[in-house]
Scaffold this motif. Sequence first.
Motif, PDB file in Angstrom:
ATOM      1  N   GLY A   9       0.805  -1.287  -0.043  1.00 56.91           N
ATOM      2  CA  GLY A   9       0.085   0.039  -0.064  1.00 56.91           C
ATOM      3  C   GLY A   9       0.852   1.266  -0.092  1.00 56.91           C
ATOM      4  O   GLY A   9       2.162   1.104  -0.176  1.00 56.91           O
ATOM      5  N   ALA A  72      -3.866  -6.102  -0.815  1.00 56.22           N
ATOM      6  CA  ALA A  72      -3.511  -4.754  -1.603  1.00 56.22           C
ATOM      7  C   ALA A  72      -4.414  -3.728  -0.941  1.00 56.22           C
ATOM      8  O   ALA A  72      -5.486  -3.489  -0.840  1.00 56.22           O
ATOM      9  N   GLN A  75      -4.565   1.200  -5.100  1.00 57.54           N
ATOM     10  CA  GLN A  75      -4.716   0.600  -6.663  1.00 57.54           C
ATOM     11  C   GLN A  75      -3.317   0.085  -7.117  1.00 57.54           C
ATOM     12  O   GLN A  75      -3.480  -1.048  -8.018  1.00 57.54           O
ATOM     13  N   SER A  77      -0.804  -0.866  -5.713  1.00 59.30           N
ATOM     14  CA  SER A  77      -0.486  -2.375  -5.349  1.00 59.30           C
ATOM     15  C   SER A  77      -1.410  -3.491  -5.749  1.00 59.30           C
ATOM     16  O   SER A  77      -0.622  -4.526  -6.224  1.00 59.30           O
ATOM     17  N   LEU A  78      -2.475  -3.172  -6.065  1.00 54.78           N
ATOM     18  CA  LEU A  78      -3.543  -4.330  -6.826  1.00 54.78           C
ATOM     19  C   LEU A  78      -3.076  -4.557  -8.045  1.00 54.78           C
ATOM     20  O   LEU A  78      -2.782  -5.770  -8.666  1.00 54.78           O
ATOM     21  N   GLU A  82      -1.509  -8.423  -7.982  1.00 51.17           N
ATOM     22  CA  GLU A  82      -2.623  -9.396  -8.257  1.00 51.17           C
ATOM     23  C   GLU A  82      -2.399 -10.342  -9.016  1.00 51.17           C
ATOM     24  O   GLU A  82      -2.597 -11.581  -8.875  1.00 51.17           O
ATOM     25  N   LEU A  91      -6.538 -13.064  -2.280  1.00 49.09           N
ATOM     26  CA  LEU A  91      -6.184 -11.784  -2.367  1.00 49.09           C
ATOM     27  C   LEU A  91      -7.415 -10.822  -1.618  1.00 49.09           C
ATOM     28  O   LEU A  91      -8.621 -11.188  -1.647  1.00 49.09           O
ATOM     29  N   TYR A  93      -8.469  -7.011  -0.398  1.00 54.29           N
ATOM     30  CA  TYR A  93      -8.039  -5.669  -0.741  1.00 54.29           C
ATOM     31  C   TYR A  93      -9.094  -4.731  -0.087  1.00 54.29           C
ATOM     32  O   TYR A  93     -10.214  -4.979   0.314  1.00 54.29           O
ATOM     33  N   ASP A  94      -8.624  -3.472   0.138  1.00 55.51           N
ATOM     34  CA  ASP A  94      -9.573  -2.621   0.785  1.00 55.51           C
ATOM     35  C   ASP A  94     -10.201  -1.690  -0.402  1.00 55.51           C
ATOM     36  O   ASP A  94      -9.407  -1.250  -1.275  1.00 55.51           O
ATOM     37  N   ILE A  98      -9.700   2.201  -4.571  1.00 52.29           N
ATOM     38  CA  ILE A  98      -9.503   1.162  -5.980  1.00 52.29           C
ATOM     39  C   ILE A  98     -10.565   1.533  -6.953  1.00 52.29           C
ATOM     40  O   ILE A  98     -11.993   1.806  -6.665  1.00 52.29           O
ATOM     41  N   LYS A 111     -12.734  -8.506   0.239  1.00 51.95           N
ATOM     42  CA  LYS A 111     -12.583  -7.113   0.423  1.00 51.95           C
ATOM     43  C   LYS A 111     -12.872  -6.663   2.001  1.00 51.95           C
ATOM     44  O   LYS A 111     -13.599  -7.570   2.606  1.00 51.95           O
TER      45      LYS A 111
END
Length: 178
Positions: A9, A72, A75, A77-78, A82, A91, A93-94, A98, A111
């Motif tokens: 992040g 992640a 964005q 990092s994603l 990914e 996976l 993610y927050d 995003i 998420k």
Amino acid sequence: MKEEIIIAGFGGQGVLSMGKILAYSAIMQDMEVTWMPSYGPEMRGGTANVCVILSDKKIGSPIVTKYDTVIALNQQSLDKFEKSVKPGGLLLYDPNGITRAPERTDIEVHKIDAIDVAAKLGNSKVYNMAVLGGFLKLRPIVSMENVEKGLAKSIPARYGNLIPMNKAAIEEGMKAVE
């Protein structure tokens, strides 16, 4: 058991601290651990990630290119990590910030709105602990008892009064993961 994790992040989101607390928690559980941070010179606002490997056997190398779990938190990092999740991996993610949701169908995708959890608790600094709680709900690798020991080891003694709030954020994160 071996879990290869990358948490990524922006600097300031508590990425490195989350990895350190997870690593200390696993050490308290007599596991083998590596913790390898990576961040740019800009620190806050720049990108940061940490690779944590937890295992019940000796770890041959801290260098990993494919992960069992990617967490992640932005964005960038994603987009970057990914594709690095092993098929069948996780996976987390927050969704805040995003713009493109994860697209892979051969992995488990979850998420967590950790910003909302931190806001409900009235402290933005527990954001990372909410994410950690979400991860531990999905992958209960370490016990809460050892997470508390990991928190105590990671948080300076002068801030020991913050441990209950961090523990509450972990518990709320466990409830909030989707």
